[in-house]
Design a protein around this motif. Sequence first.
Motif, mmCIF file in Angstrom:
data_model
loop_
_atom_site.group_PDB
_atom_site.id
_atom_site.type_symbol
_atom_site.label_atom_id
_atom_site.label_comp_id
_atom_site.label_asym_id
_atom_site.label_seq_id
_atom_site.Cartn_x
_atom_site.Cartn_y
_atom_site.Cartn_z
ATOM 1 N N ALA A 3 54.708 40.794 52.695
ATOM 2 C CA ALA A 3 54.257 40.404 51.239
ATOM 3 C C ALA A 3 52.945 39.891 51.242
ATOM 4 O O ALA A 3 52.462 38.710 52.368
ATOM 5 N N THR A 4 51.774 40.347 50.961
ATOM 6 C CA THR A 4 50.386 39.691 51.880
ATOM 7 C C THR A 4 49.620 38.828 51.273
ATOM 8 O O THR A 4 49.328 40.107 49.466
ATOM 9 N N ASP A 5 48.979 37.792 51.443
ATOM 10 C CA ASP A 5 48.441 37.122 50.250
ATOM 11 C C ASP A 5 47.147 37.333 49.865
ATOM 12 O O ASP A 5 46.227 37.373 50.663
ATOM 13 N N MET A 6 47.222 37.837 48.677
ATOM 14 C CA MET A 6 45.414 38.719 48.279
ATOM 15 C C MET A 6 44.494 37.781 47.822
ATOM 16 O O MET A 6 44.006 38.667 46.276
ATOM 17 N N HIS A 7 45.304 36.709 47.165
ATOM 18 C CA HIS A 7 45.143 36.136 46.150
ATOM 19 C C HIS A 7 43.246 35.812 45.889
ATOM 20 O O HIS A 7 42.675 35.893 44.743
ATOM 21 N N ASP A 8 42.750 35.850 47.102
ATOM 22 C CA ASP A 8 41.479 35.238 46.922
ATOM 23 C C ASP A 8 40.681 36.919 46.432
ATOM 24 O O ASP A 8 39.679 36.705 46.193
ATOM 25 N N GLN A 9 40.700 37.660 48.074
ATOM 26 C CA GLN A 9 40.181 39.331 47.206
ATOM 27 C C GLN A 9 40.543 39.200 45.852
ATOM 28 O O GLN A 9 39.582 40.252 45.278
ATOM 29 N N LYS A 10 41.561 39.185 45.275
ATOM 30 C CA LYS A 10 41.631 39.358 43.473
ATOM 31 C C LYS A 10 41.426 38.877 43.259
ATOM 32 O O LYS A 10 40.280 39.184 42.352
ATOM 33 N N GLN A 11 40.816 37.645 43.318
ATOM 34 C CA GLN A 11 39.807 36.904 42.016
ATOM 35 C C GLN A 11 37.613 37.500 42.814
ATOM 36 O O GLN A 11 37.661 38.113 41.311
ATOM 37 N N LYS A 12 37.901 38.121 44.056
ATOM 38 C CA LYS A 12 36.873 38.203 44.127
ATOM 39 C C LYS A 12 36.711 39.334 43.242
ATOM 40 O O LYS A 12 35.438 39.990 43.436
ATOM 41 N N SER A 13 37.446 41.018 43.458
ATOM 42 C CA SER A 13 37.641 41.948 42.920
ATOM 43 C C SER A 13 37.746 42.244 41.606
ATOM 44 O O SER A 13 37.300 42.411 41.059
ATOM 45 N N GLU A 14 38.315 41.378 40.879
ATOM 46 C CA GLU A 14 37.856 40.792 39.497
ATOM 47 C C GLU A 14 36.570 40.065 38.733
ATOM 48 O O GLU A 14 36.264 40.791 38.255
ATOM 49 N N GLU A 15 36.021 40.000 39.946
ATOM 50 C CA GLU A 15 34.906 38.818 39.319
ATOM 51 C C GLU A 15 33.601 40.091 39.958
ATOM 52 O O GLU A 15 32.870 40.621 38.965
ATOM 53 N N LEU A 16 34.271 41.192 40.746
ATOM 54 C CA LEU A 16 32.853 41.839 41.371
ATOM 55 C C LEU A 16 33.130 43.430 40.172
ATOM 56 O O LEU A 16 32.449 43.343 39.588
ATOM 57 N N LYS A 17 34.558 43.306 39.463
ATOM 58 C CA LYS A 17 34.873 44.554 38.038
ATOM 59 C C LYS A 17 34.083 43.808 36.511
ATOM 60 O O LYS A 17 33.121 44.165 36.211
ATOM 61 N N ARG A 18 33.725 42.322 36.620
ATOM 62 C CA ARG A 18 33.099 41.925 35.668
ATOM 63 C C ARG A 18 31.918 42.759 36.022
ATOM 64 O O ARG A 18 31.676 42.961 34.628
ATOM 65 N N VAL A 19 31.540 42.034 36.843
ATOM 66 C CA VAL A 19 29.688 42.104 37.142
ATOM 67 C C VAL A 19 29.636 42.974 36.986
ATOM 68 O O VAL A 19 28.941 43.781 36.125
ATOM 69 N N ASN A 20 30.331 44.314 37.788
ATOM 70 C CA ASN A 20 30.189 45.719 37.022
ATOM 71 C C ASN A 20 30.456 46.331 35.979
ATOM 72 O O ASN A 20 29.634 47.420 35.581
ATOM 73 N N HIS A 21 31.308 46.139 34.847
ATOM 74 C CA HIS A 21 31.698 46.265 33.684
ATOM 75 C C HIS A 21 30.569 45.206 33.136
ATOM 76 O O HIS A 21 29.441 46.461 32.378
#
Length: 512
Positions: A266-284
């Motif tokens: 189980a790998t902590d990906m919280h920071d990457q997830k937040q960045k990904s969500e932010e990127l998704k928001r920007v892309n959206h």
Amino acid sequence: MEGLVSFSMESAFMPHGHCYYWEPFILWSHAISDSIIAIAYFVIPLSLIRIVKARNDFKYMWMLILFAIFILGCGATHVMDVINIWEPFYRTDSVIRIITALASIGTALLLIFITPRLIMIPSAEQWKQLNEELLSLNESLESQVNERTAALQESGATFKFLTDTIPQIVWTAKSNGELDYYNDNWYSYTGLNKEESLASGWQKVIHFQDLQNVVNIWNHSVETGVKFQTEFRMRNAQDGSYRWHLGRALAMKDKQGNISKWFGTATDMHDQKQKSEELKRVNHELDNFVYTASHDLKAPVTNLEGLMNLIESRTPASCTDELHPLYFMMNKQIDKLKLIIHDLADVGRIEKDATEAFEKIEIRKIIDDFIVTHQEAIAKKEASIHTDLKPDHLYFSPIHLRSILYNLLDNAIKYSHPSMEPKVLIATELQDEYWVLKVSDNGIGIPEEYHDKIFEMFKRFNRYADGTGMGLYIVKRIVEKYQGEVSVVSETGKGATFVIKIPNTVVMHASE
């Protein structure tokens, strides 16, 4: 002696003493020797009884009983021989001898039957040798067991050391999915003890909104042996917050293909997830902007096209030959601008189209539609399109699958080799985790330095063919929308193969 004879209960017979003429030497030598033999016979059964008590595992008990009766009967006959010297108890003696004879027959027959087995019983020397060999073997086996145990302990210690030094949470499970090991990072992160953790404690720390999905995917992996992979939020014992983790596990299988162990992380990906969500928001937001812009640009471009047609229609005939090339180039640029707006609208629609619109699609039908709509270009280049569809259908978005195939097929024909007739092969297959689509051609190929850049927006490496540089970008955006992958294998002058992989879990979910 006459008194002794008259005392006999069987007075009809004479005692053996008469046969000896009452000669003392003969009489007493017989009496003493028979008495000693009788005593010896009576002692033997006592030894047999001792053997039976000491060896309760003896398998030939009936033989010992018959042998004991036979020996006792032999002793009794010698006792009667002594008595019959003075008293003629011949009838009693006969009964004893009959019993002894019967016992001897039974003993002899039984002995004949078990003699082959008795021969197989090792001798004392052989037993000693076997015991020594067994002792040596036991010592060797014990040594090997100790060495193996030490090696396993060392391997276990090494495994624990390795799992404790990496930042991920590491766990293992039995073949049935029951978790049986966690590294120290698990206990530090969750705050659970070993007893709580092994008793399905992991379900207590996963966010309730993610738990059922994790359980379903894990059960599916345990049942089928496919790789386990999913994202979930897990509670941090330090501050009570939930952080996103990527869970993965692979099954270790034996030679027969049976699962023997599961190893997972189980790998902590919280920071990457937040960045990904932010990127998704920007892309959206960007998609919304692109979609809005493309929509708003349609009217001005349409008006511009109308004005150009109006100007061209009002141009004096004397100026037509001079202005016609300019009008042609301007109309061509307007058509290109319309194509760009169309592609931008497609990009904007990618995120807006819901995955719930999935349906069963016959891939061959989309290919046939492409052949009909692009008949002129196909005929002009004498192109041929071949298929190898396994399977020949898919549960997917019809709009998105059509966009993927149309863009790839259009590129395959557009960038054909000038000295070859274009040949395109469309193949599909189901792998363990992915539905795979391959589109191969024998065209001009793509230089290796462009393999990553061709999927970017407005990126083109060949200026000799018309295009907006949006087709492969649209394909990439659609594939990534469904957690898929797209790649290209190509060399200059040797054609290209585009490979698209979409997780089976997406397709399976859509077909349920």
